[in-house]
Scaffold this active site. Sequence first.
Site, PDB file in Angstrom:
ATOM      1  N   CYS B 112      -8.161 -15.074  58.608  1.00  0.00           N
ATOM      2  CA  CYS B 112      -8.951 -16.374  58.550  1.00  0.00           C
ATOM      3  C   CYS B 112      -9.781 -16.600  59.726  1.00  0.00           C
ATOM      4  O   CYS B 112      -9.222 -16.681  60.798  1.00  0.00           O
ATOM      5  CB  CYS B 112      -7.951 -17.522  58.351  1.00  0.00           C
ATOM      6  SG  CYS B 112      -9.203 -19.040  58.111  1.00  0.00           S
ATOM      7  N   CYS B 115      -9.647 -20.136  61.179  1.00  0.00           N
ATOM      8  CA  CYS B 115      -8.607 -20.918  61.472  1.00  0.00           C
ATOM      9  C   CYS B 115      -7.154 -20.070  61.298  1.00  0.00           C
ATOM     10  O   CYS B 115      -7.230 -19.027  62.008  1.00  0.00           O
ATOM     11  CB  CYS B 115      -8.392 -22.247  60.869  1.00  0.00           C
ATOM     12  SG  CYS B 115      -8.444 -22.356  59.128  1.00  0.00           S
ATOM     13  N   SER B 116      -6.520 -20.413  60.483  1.00  0.00           N
ATOM     14  CA  SER B 116      -5.201 -19.697  60.169  1.00  0.00           C
ATOM     15  C   SER B 116      -4.872 -19.900  58.776  1.00  0.00           C
ATOM     16  O   SER B 116      -3.585 -19.639  58.607  1.00  0.00           O
ATOM     17  CB  SER B 116      -4.078 -20.206  61.326  1.00  0.00           C
ATOM     18  OG  SER B 116      -3.833 -21.741  61.013  1.00  0.00           O
ATOM     19  N   CYS B 117      -5.907 -19.933  57.830  1.00  0.00           N
ATOM     20  CA  CYS B 117      -5.285 -19.662  56.474  1.00  0.00           C
ATOM     21  C   CYS B 117      -4.587 -18.674  56.115  1.00  0.00           C
ATOM     22  O   CYS B 117      -4.606 -17.561  56.210  1.00  0.00           O
ATOM     23  CB  CYS B 117      -6.588 -19.805  55.455  1.00  0.00           C
ATOM     24  SG  CYS B 117      -7.670 -21.343  55.689  1.00  0.00           S
TER      25      CYS B 117
END
Lengths: 92, 207
Positions: B112, B115-117
């Site tokens: 991602c 961000c950090s999906c």
Amino acid sequence: MSPRFAPGERVRVADRWPAGHHRTPGYVKGRAGVVLSTHGSHGQPEVYASFGDGRPRQPLYRVRLGLRDLWLGYAGGDTLDIEIYEHWLEPA
Amino acid sequence: MHDHDHPHSPPQPDDPEPSTEHHFLGLALRELLIEKGHITADDERRMIERIESQTPAIGAAVVARAWVDPAYRARLLAHGRDAIAELGFNPGNYPDIIVLENTARLHNVVVCTLCSCYPRPLLGRPPAWYKSAAYRARVVREPRAVLAEFGTHLAADVEVRVHDSTAELRYLVLPLRPAGTEDWSEDALAALVNRDAMVGVAQVRGG
């Protein structure tokens, strides 16, 4: 909202650079690829980010691009699949 | 890369560590929500327990089933979310979970960049490197170099496909089943599958 683009169609990611939150990464802006699939309609991240209700909702696509179309000097057929909302796509 | 006649807005701050200010804001918000009766401390504890109950063992069980059951594998690749729910696991509130099948000619890896999906219902919380600016910036720019740093050396005729998890969907890599495991039980296979292979930075090694 029914999707404007169909799988297999060539599309280009809009080359827009708004200041606020949005979920289209800069490295694909202005680049062309092919629609893989559609995945329903969803609220717009830009509208949610300003405390809105997300409307108008936008169809979501998976789009495939070639890495050599993204990066100067990238050799070979490696690919990128990315999720893009319809209001960020244009016909290519 | 391309010519620009327009200014770009500066990138958003990208420090994965919460600032002291945000940390205190979070604490204050929690205390206010409890004080005003919107949530209880027990609600919060249950939520944390649920988050901590999600581990890569769930994803590994899905992968092992797909390895031993071709009909299940076909359902998983066609409709990931439904096939995960079929095994009794909660697939989360995503419109779909896309299962990416590695083959002898194709290697998938997930990131991602924004961000950090991460497929938390299947793999739990993302590792620190998945959230790092270096991984997120580099794996879309030089995926083969990043994979090599994880010990994954791919032949030139294997296509690398990077999946940028930018929006509503989540992704699970279905790794290649290692040779020599043809007689293994589903449980033994599940124990072999590791988190990094389901993100796509590693491969599953034989036992």
